[in-house]
Design a protein around this motif. Structure first.
Motif, PDB file in Angstrom:
ATOM      1  N   HIS A 109       0.843  -1.193   0.000  1.00 50.06           N
ATOM      2  CA  HIS A 109       0.000   0.000   0.000  1.00 50.06           C
ATOM      3  C   HIS A 109       0.879   1.245   0.000  1.00 50.06           C
ATOM      4  O   HIS A 109       2.000   1.222   0.492  1.00 50.06           O
ATOM      5  N   VAL A 110       0.363   2.308  -0.599  1.00 50.12           N
ATOM      6  CA  VAL A 110       1.074   3.578  -0.646  1.00 50.12           C
ATOM      7  C   VAL A 110       0.206   4.648  -0.004  1.00 50.12           C
ATOM      8  O   VAL A 110      -1.014   4.538   0.046  1.00 50.12           O
ATOM      9  N   GLY A 111       0.834   5.666   0.488  1.00 56.21           N
ATOM     10  CA  GLY A 111       0.114   6.772   1.104  1.00 56.21           C
ATOM     11  C   GLY A 111       1.014   7.985   1.175  1.00 56.21           C
ATOM     12  O   GLY A 111       2.193   7.932   0.843  1.00 56.21           O
ATOM     13  N   GLY A 112       0.441   9.061   1.613  1.00 55.36           N
ATOM     14  CA  GLY A 112       1.226  10.277   1.749  1.00 55.36           C
ATOM     15  C   GLY A 112       0.340  11.445   2.107  1.00 55.36           C
ATOM     16  O   GLY A 112      -0.838  11.294   2.393  1.00 55.36           O
ATOM     17  N   GLY A 113       0.915  12.616   2.060  1.00 54.69           N
ATOM     18  CA  GLY A 113       0.171  13.811   2.379  1.00 54.69           C
ATOM     19  C   GLY A 113       1.040  15.041   2.217  1.00 54.69           C
ATOM     20  O   GLY A 113       2.236  14.962   1.950  1.00 54.69           O
ATOM     21  N   VAL A 114       0.406  16.169   2.381  1.00 53.47           N
ATOM     22  CA  VAL A 114       1.097  17.447   2.290  1.00 53.47           C
ATOM     23  C   VAL A 114       0.633  18.307   3.462  1.00 53.47           C
ATOM     24  O   VAL A 114      -0.504  18.201   3.902  1.00 53.47           O
ATOM     25  N   GLY A 115       1.523  19.123   3.982  1.00 52.93           N
ATOM     26  CA  GLY A 115       1.181  19.947   5.128  1.00 52.93           C
ATOM     27  C   GLY A 115       1.851  21.303   5.097  1.00 52.93           C
ATOM     28  O   GLY A 115       2.816  21.529   4.371  1.00 52.93           O
ATOM     29  N   LEU A 116       1.298  22.206   5.895  1.00 53.51           N
ATOM     30  CA  LEU A 116       1.837  23.548   6.083  1.00 53.51           C
ATOM     31  C   LEU A 116       1.857  23.835   7.575  1.00 53.51           C
ATOM     32  O   LEU A 116       0.957  23.427   8.293  1.00 53.51           O
ATOM     33  N   SER A 117       2.874  24.546   8.030  1.00 59.80           N
ATOM     34  CA  SER A 117       2.880  24.973   9.420  1.00 59.80           C
ATOM     35  C   SER A 117       3.473  26.366   9.523  1.00 59.80           C
ATOM     36  O   SER A 117       4.417  26.713   8.812  1.00 59.80           O
ATOM     37  N   LYS A 118       2.868  27.163  10.379  1.00 55.54           N
ATOM     38  CA  LYS A 118       3.335  28.525  10.637  1.00 55.54           C
ATOM     39  C   LYS A 118       3.028  28.836  12.093  1.00 55.54           C
ATOM     40  O   LYS A 118       1.863  28.882  12.485  1.00 55.54           O
ATOM     41  N   PRO A 159       2.189  28.288  15.768  1.00 57.34           N
ATOM     42  CA  PRO A 159       1.516  27.181  16.438  1.00 57.34           C
ATOM     43  C   PRO A 159       0.470  26.469  15.567  1.00 57.34           C
ATOM     44  O   PRO A 159      -0.106  25.476  15.987  1.00 57.34           O
ATOM     45  N   LEU A 160       0.226  26.939  14.350  1.00 55.11           N
ATOM     46  CA  LEU A 160      -0.802  26.362  13.494  1.00 55.11           C
ATOM     47  C   LEU A 160      -0.191  25.419  12.471  1.00 55.11           C
ATOM     48  O   LEU A 160       0.749  25.792  11.772  1.00 55.11           O
ATOM     49  N   SER A 161      -0.720  24.204  12.376  1.00 55.75           N
ATOM     50  CA  SER A 161      -0.283  23.229  11.377  1.00 55.75           C
ATOM     51  C   SER A 161      -1.508  22.627  10.704  1.00 55.75           C
ATOM     52  O   SER A 161      -2.498  22.333  11.369  1.00 55.75           O
ATOM     53  N   VAL A 162      -1.419  22.442   9.400  1.00 54.14           N
ATOM     54  CA  VAL A 162      -2.482  21.808   8.629  1.00 54.14           C
ATOM     55  C   VAL A 162      -1.850  20.702   7.810  1.00 54.14           C
ATOM     56  O   VAL A 162      -0.848  20.930   7.127  1.00 54.14           O
ATOM     57  N   PHE A 163      -2.417  19.494   7.882  1.00 55.36           N
ATOM     58  CA  PHE A 163      -1.887  18.358   7.143  1.00 55.36           C
ATOM     59  C   PHE A 163      -3.036  17.640   6.451  1.00 55.36           C
ATOM     60  O   PHE A 163      -4.048  17.330   7.078  1.00 55.36           O
ATOM     61  N   LEU A 164      -2.899  17.393   5.162  1.00 54.50           N
ATOM     62  CA  LEU A 164      -3.896  16.653   4.395  1.00 54.50           C
ATOM     63  C   LEU A 164      -3.276  15.339   3.960  1.00 54.50           C
ATOM     64  O   LEU A 164      -2.322  15.324   3.202  1.00 54.50           O
ATOM     65  N   GLY A 165      -3.813  14.236   4.465  1.00 56.04           N
ATOM     66  CA  GLY A 165      -3.284  12.923   4.135  1.00 56.04           C
ATOM     67  C   GLY A 165      -4.062  12.280   2.999  1.00 56.04           C
ATOM     68  O   GLY A 165      -5.244  12.524   2.822  1.00 56.04           O
TER      69      GLY A 165
END
Length: 56
Positions: free
Chosen positions: A38-47, A49-55
């Motif tokens: 199986h494969v997976g991944g995601g992309v994220g941004l952080s600045k 104290p705020l972090s956003v990650f989309l898997g």
């Protein structure tokens, strides 16, 4: 309905519309087990104290 808004906010923050651009992080993985591969991944941004990650 909220997911597209979150994606748009992440894209706008990443391109620098609201100030200095933020460099995104990329995470990808490949797993092999008894049930197959199986494969997976995601992309994220952080600045600050705020972090956003989309898997995927």
């Amino acid at each position: 309905m909220r997911k597209p808004l979150l994606v748009m906010a992440v894209l706008l923050a990443g391109c620098g519309v609201d100030g200095e651009p933020i460099q995104p992080t990329l995470n990808a993985h490949l797993g092999v087990g008894s049930s197959g591969a199986h494969v997976g991944g995601g992309v994220g941004l952080s600045k600050g104290p705020l972090s956003v990650f989309l898997g995927l």
